[in-house]
Structures are given as C-alpha cells and as structure tokens.
Design an enzyme around this catalytic site. Structure first.
Site, PDB file in Angstrom:
ATOM      1  N   ASP A   3      -4.417  43.935  22.241  1.00 43.98           N
ATOM      2  CA  ASP A   3      -5.088  45.198  22.553  1.00 43.98           C
ATOM      3  C   ASP A   3      -6.336  45.325  21.687  1.00 43.98           C
ATOM      4  O   ASP A   3      -6.501  44.602  20.700  1.00 43.98           O
ATOM      5  CB  ASP A   3      -4.098  46.339  22.289  1.00 43.98           C
ATOM      6  CG  ASP A   3      -4.691  47.700  22.568  1.00 43.98           C
ATOM      7  OD1 ASP A   3      -5.260  47.884  23.662  1.00 43.98           O
ATOM      8  OD2 ASP A   3      -4.589  48.574  21.695  1.00 43.98           O
ATOM      9  N   ASP A   5      -8.599  48.850  21.072  1.00 41.18           N
ATOM     10  CA  ASP A   5      -8.695  50.112  20.340  1.00 41.18           C
ATOM     11  C   ASP A   5      -7.395  50.408  19.604  1.00 41.18           C
ATOM     12  O   ASP A   5      -6.319  50.435  20.209  1.00 41.18           O
ATOM     13  CB  ASP A   5      -8.999  51.269  21.296  1.00 41.18           C
ATOM     14  CG  ASP A   5     -10.318  51.085  22.029  1.00 41.18           C
ATOM     15  OD1 ASP A   5     -11.356  51.087  21.362  1.00 41.18           O
ATOM     16  OD2 ASP A   5     -10.294  50.928  23.264  1.00 41.18           O
ATOM     17  N   ASP A 169      -0.731  48.700  19.673  1.00 43.54           N
ATOM     18  CA  ASP A 169      -0.581  49.734  18.657  1.00 43.54           C
ATOM     19  C   ASP A 169       0.200  50.951  19.134  1.00 43.54           C
ATOM     20  O   ASP A 169       0.364  51.907  18.374  1.00 43.54           O
ATOM     21  CB  ASP A 169      -1.962  50.196  18.175  1.00 43.54           C
ATOM     22  CG  ASP A 169      -2.706  50.987  19.240  1.00 43.54           C
ATOM     23  OD1 ASP A 169      -2.870  50.464  20.359  1.00 43.54           O
ATOM     24  OD2 ASP A 169      -3.118  52.126  18.964  1.00 43.54           O
TER      25      ASP A 169
END
Length: 216
Positions: A3, A5, A169
């Site tokens: 990922d 961001d 995240d």
C-alpha cells in the site's frame, strides 16, 4: 503488494491541505468557515478520494453533500497541485523496499489513490524504481477492501494469492487480503480510521518497514 498512503508515505498533510482548500471553495459568505484538523481527516482516509470527499462533506455541514460534484472537482484540482508537498516517506520505508527488492521479490504498489497521483507521488519520493507494477483506485472496477484489486495484481505479477503478501496499514488492506486469500502484514503507524490497528485480523504487525529482511 505494498500500500502507499499510511504505509510507505505519510500523506496526511496533503489530504488536510487539499480538503481544507476544497472547503474554502465551498464556503458561503456570512457562514462559519469549515476547516478540519489532521486527526479528523486521518479517520476519513483510506477508501479512495470519492469516499474521503463524501465523508468530509457529511462531517462539515448538512447541506454540503448535495454539492458533491463541485466539491470533488475542487478536491482533485487542489490535490493535484500539492501532491507530495506536505508528505514524507516513513522512516524505514526505503530500507524495507530495498530489502524486499534485494531478496528478488516482485513488488507491486497497490493503493486506492488515483493512479496518476500515485505514480507522481512515488516518483517525487524516489520510490518508483522499486515496483514492477503500480495500480491505483481507478485501475479496476472496485477498490480495496474489495478483493478484486489484489486478485488482479496477483495476475499481473504472475503469482498465486496464497503466496503473495499484502503489506498495508488498515482494515481495508486486511479485509481485501483475507477475501483474496492473501497473507497480510500491517504497519502500526498508518491510518486505520481512528481504530487500533492491532485489533484488525492480520497475520502480523511491524513498527517499521525496515523490520523486513528477507534472504534469497
């Protein structure tokens, strides 16, 4: 699959700047001006630009959701102008990617950020050279937490889902990975909608991408 961001790059400053510039464009003279802080915006990111804009409008004022089209156009304009300006690579991000690359693993960046903005950000932060594939929120018909982006990315990498790790995240990444049949590892410092990330169903957690050290 990694990922972007909240995993590789702390982009919250970019989101806050673009959201507040959008709200300024929507401001009606004579009414209170809406400005959101980083903590508030951080709970809204992760499911793509469309979801972020809708969440901001619903939070800011009851009458703003009806102005979604205007708001989304404004947001895209401002975000494109400041993409990367208020963001930084997380400590350990470069080291982690380098370790994965040196282990001979194929890497794909898989994000809900629009593809053009994702490619621009990766290049600005010197991360583009690590990935053989980059896919954004507009690359497929559906976004994470739907499993489709992960399954399509596995196809592009030529790997089986069960042997393809998702590093993210938030619960978005974990839910998508579980549905796709991929193992998933979550970083502890990103954006998880304001919820404790260790409460998410994942195969493991790391405090830094630098903890990743694979041997051939």
């Amino acid at each position: 699959m990694v990922d972007l961001d909240g995993t590789l790059v702390d982009t919250l400053g970019d989101f806050v700047a673009a959201v507040n510039a959008m709200l300024a464009d929507l401001h009606t003279p004579g009414r209170a001006r809406h400005q959101l802080d980083a903590a508030t915006v951080g709970r809204m990111v992760g499911k793509g630009s469309e979801n972020l804009v809708r969440a901001v409008l619903e939070h800011a004022a009851a009458d703003l959701p009806a102005r979604y089209d205007q708001a989304f156009s404004s947001y895209q304009h401002h975000y494109a102008a400041i993409n990367g300006r208020h963001s930084v690579v997380y400590p350990g991000g470069l080291e982690g990617l380098h370790s994965l690359q040196q282990a001979g693993l194929k890497l794909a960046c898989l994000t809900n950020k629009p593809l053009a903005m994702a490619r621009q950000l990766l290049k600005l932060k010197g991360l583009d050279g690590f990935f053989s594939e980059v896919f954004g929120g507009d690359s497929f018909e559906r976004k994470k937490p739907d499993p489709l982006p992960l399954l399509k990315t596995c196809e592009a990498l030529g790997t089986a889902p069960a042997r393809t790790l998702m590093i993210g995240d938030s619960s978005n990444d974990a839910q998508a990975a579980r549905a796709a049949g991929c193992p998933v590892l979550l970083v502890t410092y990103g954006y998880n909608h304001g919820e404790p990330v260790r409460d998410v169903d994942a195969d493991g957690f790391i405090d830094s991408m630098a903890e990743l050290c694979f041997q051939k």
